[in-house]
Design a protein around this motif. Structure first.
Motif, PDB file in Angstrom:
ATOM      1  N   ARG A 360      84.996  13.538  23.072  1.00  0.00           N
ATOM      2  CA  ARG A 360      84.578  14.301  24.251  1.00  0.00           C
ATOM      3  C   ARG A 360      85.772  14.796  25.064  1.00  0.00           C
ATOM      4  NH1 ARG A 360      81.320  11.250  22.060  1.00  0.00           N
ATOM      5  NH2 ARG A 360      79.053  11.528  22.119  1.00  0.00           N
ATOM      6  N   ALA A 404      81.199  10.181  33.864  1.00  0.00           N
ATOM      7  CA  ALA A 404      79.961  10.702  33.286  1.00  0.00           C
ATOM      8  C   ALA A 404      79.827  10.288  31.823  1.00  0.00           C
ATOM      9  CB  ALA A 404      79.934  12.222  33.418  1.00  0.00           C
ATOM     10  N   ILE A 405      80.925  10.306  31.091  1.00  0.00           N
ATOM     11  CA  ILE A 405      80.886   9.887  29.684  1.00  0.00           C
ATOM     12  C   ILE A 405      80.537   8.409  29.571  1.00  0.00           C
ATOM     13  CG2 ILE A 405      82.296   9.563  27.620  1.00  0.00           C
ATOM     14  CD1 ILE A 405      83.882  12.075  28.521  1.00  0.00           C
ATOM     15  N   ARG A 407      78.849   6.665  31.638  1.00  0.00           N
ATOM     16  CA  ARG A 407      77.439   6.459  32.022  1.00  0.00           C
ATOM     17  C   ARG A 407      76.494   6.860  30.908  1.00  0.00           C
ATOM     18  NH1 ARG A 407      79.270   8.707  37.335  1.00  0.00           N
ATOM     19  NH2 ARG A 407      79.542   6.896  38.728  1.00  0.00           N
ATOM     20  N   GLU A 408      76.910   7.755  30.021  1.00  0.00           N
ATOM     21  CA  GLU A 408      76.064   8.156  28.893  1.00  0.00           C
ATOM     22  C   GLU A 408      75.694   6.950  28.016  1.00  0.00           C
ATOM     23  OE1 GLU A 408      78.220  12.527  28.182  1.00  0.00           O
ATOM     24  OE2 GLU A 408      78.257  10.977  26.628  1.00  0.00           O
TER      25      GLU A 408
END
Length: 410
Positions: A360, A404-405, A407-408
């Motif tokens: 990512r 954010a990554i 939390r994925e």
């Protein structure tokens, strides 16, 4: 640093324009080596293309190389607060210089002597001393680490100091968890016991101002590739130590400083890049005065900005129940740490998490980062952790992306 100021810094790093899947790469791998400004690459190229020669010749390119080396010794002396340029030696890397110094110091040790290393350090500031001690028949003690916040136990250190202690080797900051060690106090205590002090400033150098004069250390080493330069090692030593300690050297090599500590032909193109990296750092703040004054202003800005990055990342990680953070997490103690964080996520082991981040566009290291005594003490072996390491070219937006990554995976 205001956003426009950070943007101007970032513009000087070509690597930061690299993209993956339409998004800029997030370089959080700085603790293993920072990216470099264009000026550093230009300096390396210019030297190789227009000035390439060995030193002390009668011809132009050799004289130019001599001048480069004079400039480099002076620039690094300013970076470290050394005062005198001949107290600076260059080498392949911090590890090689430390091994060479350890062999020289071990000549002065006798059975019954003791040395002290740290349980928080990179192994480059542990194994060279341990191996030298073994060869000399000298005992090794280790400063304990408080595992709740990954700080050195100074009471334990005091209890292990004695008149037998010949050397204390400690890092200025942990490359694994970001702890800043109180090196001035450690040096004072060691000197009171009659011991010499060697400081590893490799991880500290890109983040805060080094001051060997104020700290009073006998020796300090660092590596330019950690502070936006090429792969070049740097060694500082107090004059009395550098002049009287007998190095392992070739017979034709000079006895005068700094040449007696610089084995073989140096990496002149890399050293040219070191000068450019220090010039970059001295110009960030945009102030006048001496280069040392400029560096003081720059690092004041870097420290303040990086503390805001640390605060934002810590606050975000605290909201992710699946993430464990190792080391200091109290937001009131940001002055005691650098923006370097080791984490684990319940969803993936470290190697897979690093790969997940990489897919990512986030580059971060996994493993033990050679800080093996600490990862063993924390019970993180054999997999280690994932290290999220920021420097001044990183941004709050990047923190939002990384959070954010993570939390994925919840």
């Amino acid at each position: 640093m205001p956003p426009e100021f950070v943007a101007r810094c970032r513009e000087q790093f070509p690597a930061l324009r690299r993209e993956q899947n339409g998004q800029p790469i997030v370089y959080w791998d700085g603790p293993a080596g920072t990216q470099v400004p264009q000026s550093v690459a230009d300096a390396v190229s210019d030297y190789l293309l227009h000035h390439n020669a060995n030193t002390h010749g009668a011809f132009a390119t050799s004289r130019e190389t001599d001048a480069l080396m004079d400039d480099a010794h002076a620039a690094v002396a300013d970076l470290l607060g050394a005062g005198y340029s001949d107290l600076i030696a260059f080498g392949a890397n911090m590890t090689s210089l430390t091994f060479a110094l350890s062999r020289a110091l071990a000549r002065t040790w006798r059975p019954g002597d003791e040395i002290i290393v740290s349980g928080l350090d990179h192994d480059a500031n542990v194994s060279p001393w341990v191996l030298a001690a073994q060869d000399a028949g000298v005992s090794v003690k280790q400063i304990a680490v408080r595992l709740d916040d990954c700080t050195l136990d100074l009471e334990d250190f005091r209890s292990k100091l004695s008149s037998k202690t010949k050397l204390v080797a400690v890092g200025c900051a942990s490359n694994a968890v970001g702890t800043i060690n109180p090196v001035a106090e450690i040096t004072r205590l060691a000197h009171d016991a009659g011991a010499l002090v060697f400081l590893d400033a490799v991880h500290y150098a890109p983040h805060a101002l080094i001051d060997v004069t104020d700290w009073g250390c006998d020796f300090l080493a660092c590596s330019a590739y950690k502070f936006f330069g090429p792969h070049v090692g740097i060694l500082y030593g107090q004059r009395m130590r550098m002049e009287t300690l007998r190095p392992y050297k070739l017979r034709p090599a000079p006895e005068s400083l700094p040449g007696r500590w610089m084995t073989g032909t140096q990496n002149f193109e890399g050293i040219s890049g070191v000068v450019a990296a220090i010039e970059y750092l001295s110009q960030i703040a945009g102030v006048g005065g001496s280069r040392r004054d400029q560096l003081k202003a720059t690092y004041a800005k870097i420290v303040a900005y990086e503390q805001t990055l640390s605060a934002k990342l810590l606050a975000g990680l605290e909201t992710i129940d699946a993430v464990s953070v190792y080391g200091m997490t109290d937001p009131r103690r940001l002055e005691e740490r650098l923006p370097t964080f080791s984490i684990r996520h319940q969803a993936l082991p470290p190697k897979q998490l690093a790969k997940y981040l990489s897919d990512r566009g986030v580059f971060a290291w996994h493993g033990n980062y050679y800080a093996l005594p600490l990862t063993e003490a924390l019970g993180l072996e054999p997999e280690g952790a994932v290290r999220l390491g920021m420097v001044h070219y990183n941004t709050p937006d990047e923190i939002d992306r990384v959070l954010a990554i993570l939390r994925e995976l919840e």
